[in-house]
Enzyme design. Structure first.
Site, PDB file in Angstrom:
ATOM      1  N   GLY A   1      51.189  43.154  36.658  1.00 23.82           N
ATOM      2  CA  GLY A   1      50.610  42.093  35.832  1.00 23.82           C
ATOM      3  C   GLY A   1      50.870  42.357  34.351  1.00 23.82           C
TER       4      GLY A   1
ATOM      5  N   PHE B   1      50.147  38.239  43.147  1.00 23.16           N
ATOM      6  CA  PHE B   1      49.455  36.947  43.050  1.00 23.16           C
ATOM      7  C   PHE B   1      49.685  36.342  41.663  1.00 23.16           C
ATOM      8  CE2 PHE B   1      45.238  34.723  42.199  1.00 23.16           C
ATOM      9  CZ  PHE B   1      45.697  33.514  42.706  1.00 23.16           C
TER      10      PHE B   1
ATOM     11  N   ASP C   1      47.854  44.603  49.012  1.00 27.47           N
ATOM     12  CA  ASP C   1      46.659  43.881  48.575  1.00 27.47           C
ATOM     13  C   ASP C   1      45.489  44.871  48.595  1.00 27.47           C
ATOM     14  OD1 ASP C   1      44.260  42.351  48.645  1.00 27.47           O
ATOM     15  OD2 ASP C   1      45.431  40.591  49.252  1.00 27.47           O
TER      16      ASP C   1
ATOM     17  N   THR D   1      38.672  40.678  45.861  1.00 23.81           N
ATOM     18  CA  THR D   1      39.564  41.594  45.152  1.00 23.81           C
ATOM     19  C   THR D   1      38.751  42.558  44.294  1.00 23.81           C
ATOM     20  OG1 THR D   1      41.442  40.088  45.172  1.00 23.81           O
ATOM     21  CG2 THR D   1      41.417  41.723  43.426  1.00 23.81           C
TER      22      THR D   1
ATOM     23  N   TYR E   1      34.420  35.694  39.281  1.00 28.21           N
ATOM     24  CA  TYR E   1      35.034  36.731  38.440  1.00 28.21           C
ATOM     25  C   TYR E   1      33.961  37.614  37.810  1.00 28.21           C
ATOM     26  CZ  TYR E   1      38.079  38.741  34.804  1.00 28.21           C
ATOM     27  OH  TYR E   1      38.782  39.593  33.981  1.00 28.21           O
TER      28      TYR E   1
ATOM     29  N   TYR F   1      29.132  55.343  43.188  1.00 29.79           N
ATOM     30  CA  TYR F   1      30.022  56.417  43.676  1.00 29.79           C
ATOM     31  C   TYR F   1      29.891  57.654  42.779  1.00 29.79           C
ATOM     32  CZ  TYR F   1      32.700  54.459  47.566  1.00 29.79           C
ATOM     33  OH  TYR F   1      33.078  53.994  48.801  1.00 29.79           O
TER      34      TYR F   1
HETATM   35  N1  LIG Z   1      43.974  40.386  29.619  1.00 32.37           N
HETATM   36  C1  LIG Z   1      42.726  40.350  29.265  1.00 32.37           C
HETATM   37  O1  LIG Z   1      42.398  39.820  28.201  1.00 32.37           O
HETATM   38  C2  LIG Z   1      41.647  40.970  30.111  1.00 32.37           C
HETATM   39  C3  LIG Z   1      40.322  40.905  29.651  1.00 32.37           C
HETATM   40  C4  LIG Z   1      39.320  41.482  30.420  1.00 32.37           C
HETATM   41  C5  LIG Z   1      39.628  42.131  31.614  1.00 32.37           C
HETATM   42  N2  LIG Z   1      40.915  42.172  32.036  1.00 32.37           N
HETATM   43  C6  LIG Z   1      41.172  42.847  33.320  1.00 32.37           C
HETATM   44  O2  LIG Z   1      42.345  43.613  33.261  1.00 32.37           O
HETATM   45  C7  LIG Z   1      43.033  43.556  34.525  1.00 32.37           C
HETATM   46  C8  LIG Z   1      44.466  43.089  34.301  1.00 32.37           C
HETATM   47  O3  LIG Z   1      44.455  41.791  33.713  1.00 32.37           O
HETATM   48  P1  LIG Z   1      45.786  41.053  33.229  1.00 32.37           P
HETATM   49  O4  LIG Z   1      45.455  40.314  32.002  1.00 32.37           O
HETATM   50  O5  LIG Z   1      46.918  42.015  33.226  1.00 32.37           O
HETATM   51  O6  LIG Z   1      45.927  39.977  34.391  1.00 32.37           O
HETATM   52  P2  LIG Z   1      47.148  39.701  35.388  1.00 32.37           P
HETATM   53  O7  LIG Z   1      46.741  38.552  36.230  1.00 32.37           O
HETATM   54  O8  LIG Z   1      48.422  39.613  34.640  1.00 32.37           O
HETATM   55  O9  LIG Z   1      47.173  41.031  36.237  1.00 32.37           O
HETATM   56  C9  LIG Z   1      46.433  41.229  37.405  1.00 32.37           C
HETATM   57  C10 LIG Z   1      47.365  41.832  38.458  1.00 32.37           C
HETATM   58  O10 LIG Z   1      46.628  42.095  39.648  1.00 32.37           O
HETATM   59  C11 LIG Z   1      47.394  41.640  40.756  1.00 32.37           C
HETATM   60  N3  LIG Z   1      46.447  41.346  41.847  1.00 32.37           N
HETATM   61  C12 LIG Z   1      45.539  40.331  41.930  1.00 32.37           C
HETATM   62  N4  LIG Z   1      44.875  40.404  43.079  1.00 32.37           N
HETATM   63  C13 LIG Z   1      45.353  41.495  43.749  1.00 32.37           C
HETATM   64  C14 LIG Z   1      45.077  42.089  44.996  1.00 32.37           C
HETATM   65  N5  LIG Z   1      44.132  41.591  45.818  1.00 32.37           N
HETATM   66  N6  LIG Z   1      45.769  43.201  45.368  1.00 32.37           N
HETATM   67  C15 LIG Z   1      46.726  43.717  44.552  1.00 32.37           C
HETATM   68  N7  LIG Z   1      47.051  43.189  43.356  1.00 32.37           N
HETATM   69  C16 LIG Z   1      46.362  42.094  42.957  1.00 32.37           C
HETATM   70  C17 LIG Z   1      48.125  40.416  40.243  1.00 32.37           C
HETATM   71  O11 LIG Z   1      49.247  40.068  41.024  1.00 32.37           O
HETATM   72  C18 LIG Z   1      48.507  40.882  38.837  1.00 32.37           C
HETATM   73  O12 LIG Z   1      49.729  41.580  38.827  1.00 32.37           O
HETATM   74  C19 LIG Z   1      42.224  42.608  35.411  1.00 32.37           C
HETATM   75  O13 LIG Z   1      41.393  43.389  36.253  1.00 32.37           O
HETATM   76  C20 LIG Z   1      41.392  41.831  34.438  1.00 32.37           C
HETATM   77  O14 LIG Z   1      40.185  41.413  35.001  1.00 32.37           O
HETATM   78  C21 LIG Z   1      41.930  41.594  31.313  1.00 32.37           C
END
Ligand SMILES: NC(=O)c1ccc[n+]([C@@H]2O[C@H](COP(=O)([O-])OP(=O)(O)OC[C@H]3O[C@@H](n4cnc5c(N)ncnc54)[C@H](O)[C@@H]3O)[C@@H](O)[C@H]2O)c1
Length: 318
Positions: free
Chosen positions: A17, A41, A63, A97, A150, A164
């Site tokens: 991601g 995803f 996943d 997830t 979420y 944990y």
């Molecule tokens: N970008 C932000 O501003 C932000 C802010 C707060 C929290 N976060 C957290 O940081 C993390 C990464 O966010 P991001 O911005 O890179 O989003 P993103 O959607 O680009 O990345 C999330 C990744 O998780 C993968 N994924 C989703 N469901 C999955 C599953 N069941 N099994 C395996 N892989 C799965 C997706 O394919 C994707 O590659 C997330 O947990 C998000 O909640 C991001």
């Protein structure tokens, strides 16, 4: 089994991601073996294509709602769609997830004695009644609204991490990430920075929800990843939760005007109704991260936007 070399074996879930791909890059540059796990995803192979030739990098389609059996020293648990469009697409899967994913990754960390970090979110504060939000604030979240899959999923994941830790002495780290932006953000995820940039590059009107006076803070991805690495290296027992984000606060209107200026676009600004449960204000209190990690964001918004605009221009408008 212990590693045969000094290299750490690091698992990054959600590694394909936006944030995960930058994290994988930094971990490899620091001399680690990186196992990137993703179900693609919202992430894609394209985000880590440049890493596939590195013999210390491995990409696995998996996943996290299913158990995973691998030997690693550290886990960064990022797997979860992060933008409302994506996490509301299949809300049950989003909660699974966060919750099943946390249980599976915590189980893995417990089995192999790994240190584990959770990518939590400022959304655990909901529509905050306290501004800016310190880690002690318990939040104001609607349990039954469209964003709850979420917000509550992430809150439950935090609970699991701390249980944990208390129950199984697991070495945990919990970070609460505030809005982060940069290259490799998903182009169609409706997040405000990517939305504005794409609309500006297309010359389309820039969509602002409500009157545009709601504020957000924007952290450039490199700053955030630096915070991840510093926090992961703190001694066992330093658990967080810790806020990571940029305390600079901008209204949506200010952001739109910056994007129009930096893209040299002729786009106009268009107002649409505010969606349900949209927080009015969001800004991190990063006093803890400053004190504990000697960390604060270094990239100003204009500079981060320029780098992000260059990425979107090159990738989608080249
Ligand atoms: N970008 C932000 O501003 C932000 C802010 C707060 C929290 N976060 C957290 O940081 C993390 C990464 O966010 P991001 O911005 O890179 O989003 P993103 O959607 O680009 O990345 C999330 C990744 O998780 C993968 N994924 C989703 N469901 C999955 C599953 N069941 N099994 C395996 N892989 C799965 C997706 O394919 C994707 O590659 C997330 O947990 C998000 O909640 C991001």
């Amino acid at each position: 089994m212990p590693a045969l070399t000094n290299r750490k074996r690091v698992l990054v879930t959600g590694g394909a991601g936006f944030l995960g791909s930058h994290l994988c890059e930094r971990l490899l540059a620091a001399g680690n073996d990186v196992l990137c796990v993703d179900n693609f995803f919202t992430g894609s192979r394209d985000n880590v294509l440049h890493l596939l030739d590195n013999p210390h990098f491995e990409l696995m389609r998996h996943d996290v709602t299913f158990p995973l059996y691998v030997e690693v020293d550290e886990v960064y648990n990022l797997a979860c769609p992060a933008s409302p469009i994506h996490y509301q697409h299949d809300p049950v899967q989003t909660t699974k997830t966060s919750v099943h994913g946390a249980i599976n990754m915590l189980g893995l960390a417990k089995r192999v004695g790994a240190r584990i970090m959770q990518a939590s979110t400022s959304e655990v504060y909901g529509d905050p009644a306290v501004h800016p939000q310190p880690e002690e604030y318990w939040g104001n979240v609607n349990t039954i609204g469209p964003r709850a899959c979420y917000d509550e999923g992430k809150r439950c994941a935090e609970t699991l991490f701390f249980d944990y830790h208390r129950q199984h002495r697991l070495d945990i780290k919990v970070i609460r990430i505030f809005n982060t932006y940069g290259p490799r953000m998903h182009p169609n995820d409706g997040r405000v920075v990517s939305n504005f940039i794409i609309q500006a590059l297309k010359g389309e009107p820039i969509t602002i929800y409500g009157d545009g006076q709601q504020t957000r803070s924007f952290c450039y991805v490199d700053d955030l990843i630096e915070g991840f690495l510093r926090f992961m290296d703190t001694p066992a027992g330093v658990t967080g939760p810790i806020n990571l984000g940029n305390p600079g606060e901008f209204t949506m209107l200010e952001l739109a005007e910056k994007v129009v200026r930096l893209t040299r676009s002729a786009s106009t600004i268009e107002h649409k109704p505010l969606p349900q449960d949209d927080p009015k204000q969001r800004r991190p209190d990063i006093a803890k991260a400053r004190a504990l990690l000697d960390w604060e964001p270094a990239v100003p918004l204009d500079e981060g936007l320029e780098r992000t605009i260059a990425y979107f221009r090159g990738r989608f408008f080249g």
